[in-house]
Design a protein around this motif. Structure first.
Motif, PDB file in Angstrom:
ATOM      1  N   HIS A   1       0.827  -1.206   0.000  1.00  8.30           N
ATOM      2  CA  HIS A   1       0.000   0.000   0.000  1.00  8.30           C
ATOM      3  C   HIS A   1       0.859   1.252   0.000  1.00  8.30           C
ATOM      4  O   HIS A   1       2.001   1.222   0.440  1.00  8.30           O
TER       5      HIS A   1
ATOM      6  N   HIS B   1       0.739   4.305   2.205  1.00  4.48           N
ATOM      7  CA  HIS B   1       0.127   4.695   3.473  1.00  4.48           C
ATOM      8  C   HIS B   1       0.293   6.187   3.710  1.00  4.48           C
ATOM      9  O   HIS B   1       1.200   6.819   3.176  1.00  4.48           O
TER      10      HIS B   1
ATOM     11  N   HIS C   1       3.603  -5.896   3.010  1.00  2.29           N
ATOM     12  CA  HIS C   1       3.247  -6.734   4.156  1.00  2.29           C
ATOM     13  C   HIS C   1       3.512  -8.206   3.866  1.00  2.29           C
ATOM     14  O   HIS C   1       3.539  -8.625   2.714  1.00  2.29           O
TER      15      HIS C   1
HETATM   16 CU   LIG Z   1      -0.040  -1.393   4.136  1.00  2.00          CU
END
Ligand SMILES: [Cu+2]
Length: 217
Positions: free
Chosen positions: A86, A88, A177
């Motif tokens: 992502h 963030h 992640h």
């Molecule tokens: Cu993330």
């Protein structure tokens, strides 16, 4: 014959006026376009490990208007497993950053995504391989890139971002992640359930690496 000839003359006489108009219009457009807009902006991100994952990599972002091209090359990830990734952070002026070990509030040795959130902020863009890129796709592991058998991952996608993201890209950062603390080359429940989705193992959603977005020139 004489009549035809004079018609041609009239047509030719009208041409210079048409040329003047045509030339004036691009001139105006160029003034409005500015110089920086056509070249875009480029950013380079060094991804450093979180949670002793051993993962690292580089990301390159290039922005043309609201078209953001994201390229990521990472290694040291869990082989054969999908890695949620992502951008963030928020665009409202908060200073987010990559978390360190002090973010591990319950001291279980893993900075979970929730524990890391105060530092790196919420999911702004989900870097999926296809389809939706909103926060809602944050854990769409079936649309996240998969590391190869050597733990390498390459990703490239151009997505349309909001004007706020385009304006404040350097306030944001990239997080990948998926970790494997017990080293069995798969995500299991050895670290419990994910704090984000109890159906997923904590290993699948805990952050593996993080990098801040800086302008490359
Ligand atoms: Cu993330």
């Amino acid at each position: 014959m004489t009549l035809k000839h004079s018609t041609h003359l009239i047509a030719l006489a009208a041409l210079p006026a048409a040329f003047t108009l045509a030339l004036a219009t691009p001139g105006l457009a160029q003034d409005g376009g500015g110089n920086g807009g056509s070249h875009g902006r480029n950013y380079r991100i060094d991804l450093g490990p979180l949670n002793d994952s051993g993962a690292s990599g580089t990301a390159q972002l290039s922005l043309q208007g609201r078209q953001l091209t994201v390229k990521i090359d990472a290694q040291g990830l869990v082989p054969g497993q999908p890695h949620a990734q992502h951008i963030h952070g928020s665009t409202d002026g908060h200073n987010h950053f990559c978390p360190d070990k002090s973010a591990d509030k319950n001291g279980d040795g893993v900075v979970t995504t929730t524990e890391g959130l105060p530092a790196y902020g919420d999911i702004n863009i989900s870097l999926t391989t296809k389809g939706d890129t909103s926060k809602a796709s944050g854990l769409a592991v079936d649309r996240m890139p998969v590391a190869d058998k050597n733990g390498k991952l390459s990703y490239s996608r151009t997505i349309t971002v909001s004007q706020a993201v385009a304006d404040r890209l350097t306030d944001l950062h990239i997080v990948q992640h998926g970790i494997d603390p017990n080293g069995n080359k798969m995500y299991d429940f050895s670290k419990g359930k994910s704090d984000l989705d109890p159906k997923l193992p904590q290993e699948a959603t805990a952050p593996a690496d993080c990098g801040m977005i800086h302008s490359s020139h």
